[in-house]
Design a protein around this motif. Structure first.
Motif, PDB file in Angstrom:
ATOM      1  N   GLY A   1     -55.788  39.608 -62.589  1.00 39.57           N
ATOM      2  CA  GLY A   1     -54.442  39.546 -62.042  1.00 39.57           C
ATOM      3  C   GLY A   1     -53.926  38.125 -62.020  1.00 39.57           C
ATOM      4  O   GLY A   1     -54.552  37.197 -62.514  1.00 39.57           O
ATOM      5  N   LEU A   2     -52.792  37.974 -61.440  1.00 41.00           N
ATOM      6  CA  LEU A   2     -52.119  36.683 -61.323  1.00 41.00           C
ATOM      7  C   LEU A   2     -51.932  36.397 -59.844  1.00 41.00           C
ATOM      8  O   LEU A   2     -51.377  37.218 -59.116  1.00 41.00           O
ATOM      9  N   THR A   3     -52.447  35.259 -59.376  1.00 37.11           N
ATOM     10  CA  THR A   3     -52.298  34.908 -57.967  1.00 37.11           C
ATOM     11  C   THR A   3     -51.243  33.837 -57.796  1.00 37.11           C
ATOM     12  O   THR A   3     -51.043  32.999 -58.675  1.00 37.11           O
ATOM     13  N   ILE A   4     -50.603  33.872 -56.648  1.00 37.75           N
ATOM     14  CA  ILE A   4     -49.489  32.968 -56.362  1.00 37.75           C
ATOM     15  C   ILE A   4     -49.701  32.374 -54.977  1.00 37.75           C
ATOM     16  O   ILE A   4     -50.083  33.078 -54.038  1.00 37.75           O
ATOM     17  N   THR A   5     -49.435  31.080 -54.848  1.00 39.87           N
ATOM     18  CA  THR A   5     -49.448  30.431 -53.539  1.00 39.87           C
ATOM     19  C   THR A   5     -48.063  29.870 -53.264  1.00 39.87           C
ATOM     20  O   THR A   5     -47.389  29.384 -54.169  1.00 39.87           O
ATOM     21  N   ARG A   6     -47.653  29.976 -52.030  1.00 32.14           N
ATOM     22  CA  ARG A   6     -46.346  29.445 -51.628  1.00 32.14           C
ATOM     23  C   ARG A   6     -46.490  28.425 -50.493  1.00 32.14           C
ATOM     24  O   ARG A   6     -45.507  27.980 -49.943  1.00 32.14           O
ATOM     25  N   ASP A   7     -47.732  28.091 -50.152  1.00 33.09           N
ATOM     26  CA  ASP A   7     -47.974  27.189 -49.025  1.00 33.09           C
ATOM     27  C   ASP A   7     -48.957  26.080 -49.409  1.00 33.09           C
ATOM     28  O   ASP A   7     -49.918  25.823 -48.694  1.00 33.09           O
ATOM     29  N   THR A   8     -48.727  25.435 -50.534  1.00 32.62           N
ATOM     30  CA  THR A   8     -49.549  24.335 -51.052  1.00 32.62           C
ATOM     31  C   THR A   8     -51.031  24.675 -51.089  1.00 32.62           C
ATOM     32  O   THR A   8     -51.876  23.894 -50.664  1.00 32.62           O
ATOM     33  N   ALA A   9     -51.320  25.872 -51.589  1.00 29.69           N
ATOM     34  CA  ALA A   9     -52.679  26.337 -51.871  1.00 29.69           C
ATOM     35  C   ALA A   9     -53.527  26.624 -50.631  1.00 29.69           C
ATOM     36  O   ALA A   9     -54.745  26.587 -50.693  1.00 29.69           O
ATOM     37  N   CYS A  10     -52.899  26.941 -49.508  1.00 35.17           N
ATOM     38  CA  CYS A  10     -53.661  27.366 -48.326  1.00 35.17           C
ATOM     39  C   CYS A  10     -54.007  28.846 -48.394  1.00 35.17           C
ATOM     40  O   CYS A  10     -55.040  29.269 -47.891  1.00 35.17           O
ATOM     41  N   SER A  11     -53.125  29.641 -49.017  1.00 36.78           N
ATOM     42  CA  SER A  11     -53.402  31.071 -49.172  1.00 36.78           C
ATOM     43  C   SER A  11     -52.805  31.542 -50.499  1.00 36.78           C
ATOM     44  O   SER A  11     -51.892  30.914 -51.040  1.00 36.78           O
ATOM     45  N   PHE A  12     -53.360  32.653 -51.012  1.00 37.37           N
ATOM     46  CA  PHE A  12     -52.927  33.187 -52.297  1.00 37.37           C
ATOM     47  C   PHE A  12     -52.683  34.688 -52.164  1.00 37.37           C
ATOM     48  O   PHE A  12     -53.394  35.375 -51.439  1.00 37.37           O
ATOM     49  N   ASP A  13     -51.693  35.173 -52.890  1.00 34.62           N
ATOM     50  CA  ASP A  13     -51.406  36.600 -52.979  1.00 34.62           C
ATOM     51  C   ASP A  13     -51.377  36.994 -54.445  1.00 34.62           C
ATOM     52  O   ASP A  13     -50.965  36.203 -55.304  1.00 34.62           O
ATOM     53  N   PHE A  14     -51.791  38.224 -54.733  1.00 32.53           N
ATOM     54  CA  PHE A  14     -51.688  38.726 -56.094  1.00 32.53           C
ATOM     55  C   PHE A  14     -50.255  39.129 -56.394  1.00 32.53           C
ATOM     56  O   PHE A  14     -49.543  39.622 -55.511  1.00 32.53           O
ATOM     57  N   ALA A  15     -49.844  38.911 -57.646  1.00 32.93           N
ATOM     58  CA  ALA A  15     -48.545  39.395 -58.082  1.00 32.93           C
ATOM     59  C   ALA A  15     -48.545  40.915 -57.975  1.00 32.93           C
ATOM     60  O   ALA A  15     -49.588  41.563 -58.066  1.00 32.93           O
ATOM     61  N   LYS A  16     -47.375  41.474 -57.794  1.00 37.97           N
ATOM     62  CA  LYS A  16     -47.267  42.917 -57.575  1.00 37.97           C
ATOM     63  C   LYS A  16     -47.246  43.691 -58.888  1.00 37.97           C
ATOM     64  O   LYS A  16     -46.907  43.171 -59.932  1.00 37.97           O
ATOM     65  N   GLY A  17     -47.613  44.967 -58.797  1.00 34.50           N
ATOM     66  CA  GLY A  17     -47.466  45.886 -59.920  1.00 34.50           C
ATOM     67  C   GLY A  17     -48.572  45.799 -60.942  1.00 34.50           C
ATOM     68  O   GLY A  17     -49.717  45.462 -60.642  1.00 34.50           O
ATOM     69  N   GLU A  18     -48.199  46.081 -62.199  1.00 31.80           N
ATOM     70  CA  GLU A  18     -49.151  46.192 -63.303  1.00 31.80           C
ATOM     71  C   GLU A  18     -49.886  44.896 -63.618  1.00 31.80           C
ATOM     72  O   GLU A  18     -50.913  44.905 -64.291  1.00 31.80           O
ATOM     73  N   LEU A  19     -49.407  43.782 -63.131  1.00 29.93           N
ATOM     74  CA  LEU A  19     -50.026  42.492 -63.449  1.00 29.93           C
ATOM     75  C   LEU A  19     -51.455  42.380 -62.917  1.00 29.93           C
ATOM     76  O   LEU A  19     -52.257  41.629 -63.455  1.00 29.93           O
ATOM     77  N   ASN A  20     -51.779  43.121 -61.869  1.00 23.41           N
ATOM     78  CA  ASN A  20     -53.121  43.037 -61.278  1.00 23.41           C
ATOM     79  C   ASN A  20     -54.215  43.486 -62.228  1.00 23.41           C
ATOM     80  O   ASN A  20     -55.363  43.095 -62.091  1.00 23.41           O
ATOM     81  N   ALA A  21     -53.888  44.330 -63.206  1.00 18.79           N
ATOM     82  CA  ALA A  21     -54.898  44.855 -64.128  1.00 18.79           C
ATOM     83  C   ALA A  21     -55.040  44.000 -65.386  1.00 18.79           C
ATOM     84  O   ALA A  21     -55.852  44.311 -66.252  1.00 18.79           O
ATOM     85  N   LEU A  22     -54.279  42.918 -65.491  1.00 19.56           N
ATOM     86  CA  LEU A  22     -54.270  42.099 -66.708  1.00 19.56           C
ATOM     87  C   LEU A  22     -55.069  40.817 -66.517  1.00 19.56           C
ATOM     88  O   LEU A  22     -55.278  40.351 -65.399  1.00 19.56           O
ATOM     89  N   VAL A  23     -55.490  40.235 -67.646  1.00 19.71           N
ATOM     90  CA  VAL A  23     -56.176  38.947 -67.643  1.00 19.71           C
ATOM     91  C   VAL A  23     -55.174  37.890 -68.111  1.00 19.71           C
ATOM     92  O   VAL A  23     -54.716  37.930 -69.255  1.00 19.71           O
ATOM     93  N   PHE A  24     -54.861  36.959 -67.234  1.00 16.86           N
ATOM     94  CA  PHE A  24     -53.904  35.904 -67.576  1.00 16.86           C
ATOM     95  C   PHE A  24     -54.656  34.678 -68.068  1.00 16.86           C
ATOM     96  O   PHE A  24     -55.613  34.227 -67.449  1.00 16.86           O
ATOM     97  N   ILE A  25     -54.190  34.159 -69.198  1.00 12.43           N
ATOM     98  CA  ILE A  25     -54.849  33.055 -69.882  1.00 12.43           C
ATOM     99  C   ILE A  25     -54.183  31.715 -69.556  1.00 12.43           C
ATOM    100  O   ILE A  25     -54.839  30.696 -69.400  1.00 12.43           O
ATOM    101  N   ASP A  26     -52.846  31.719 -69.472  1.00  6.75           N
ATOM    102  CA  ASP A  26     -52.109  30.469 -69.314  1.00  6.75           C
ATOM    103  C   ASP A  26     -50.733  30.782 -68.756  1.00  6.75           C
ATOM    104  O   ASP A  26     -50.266  31.929 -68.813  1.00  6.75           O
TER     105      ASP A  26
END
Length: 180
Positions: free
Chosen positions: A1-26
């Motif tokens: 999946g793809l993780t996102i932080t909005r608080d200068t890397a204190c916590s991370f959330d996964f992107a919503k939907g179909e993106l969780n099943a994918l492998v992100f390279i860049d």
């Protein structure tokens, strides 16, 4: 999946939907529009009847700081494994992808995909690999000239890698540096 932080890397959330099943390279972002991110997903998807591997590769874009993502690319050749994505800072339609055909094989080939229509279509250009080099990686696109891009090659430990430049959107490349 793809993780996102909005608080200068204190916590991370996964992107919503179909993106969780994918492998992100860049992923890449244009400095003038930091809320817009383009992410490259590419992963092994099986083998054909000749036992050659094939891959699922797709580009996604967010225009709202990762709250939602949409697919922006059409079908990408299934024989290509994605490595890197970059955008031209001076041309919001230009997207470059570095890829490998026959990844992990003796006959591997470096490939550049060039889109001038924001990922709707891609033109394929060869990136020359030498000796035991295994893959090309986009190192950057010139800030003012969308046709000038830099590519580095990957090689084994203590083997030479190169820095290449193209002044014509990948039509031709020349080596500007070789180093161990």
């Amino acid at each position: 999946g793809l993780t996102i932080t909005r608080d200068t890397a204190c916590s991370f959330d996964f992107a919503k939907g179909e993106l969780n099943a994918l492998v992100f390279i860049d992923l890449t972002v244009r400095p003038t529009t930091p809320d817009r991110v383009i992410a490259l997903a590419s992963s092994y998807a099986g083998q054909d009847t000749d036992l050659k591997p094939f891959y699922a590769t797709q580009l996604f874009e967010t225009a709202d700081e990762g709250n939602s993502f949409t697919k922006i690319s059409g079908t990408i050749d299934k024989t290509l494994l994605g490595e890197t994505v970059d955008i031209a800072p001076s041309d919001d339609q230009r997207i470059y992808l570095s890829m490998v055909r026959n990844a992990g094989q003796i006959d591997r080939q470096g490939v550049l995909l060039v889109s001038k229509d924001h990922g709707k279509t891609f033109a394929e250009k060869p990136i020359p690999l030498e000796g035991t080099e295994s893959a090309p990686f986009l190192a950057g696109v010139d800030l003012t000239n969308p046709d000038r891009l830099y590519v580095r090659t990957s090689n084994g430990t203590d083997k030479p890698s190169r820095l290449l430049v193209s002044d014509d959107a990948g039509q031709t490349f020349r080596t500007i540096f070789t180093g161990a």
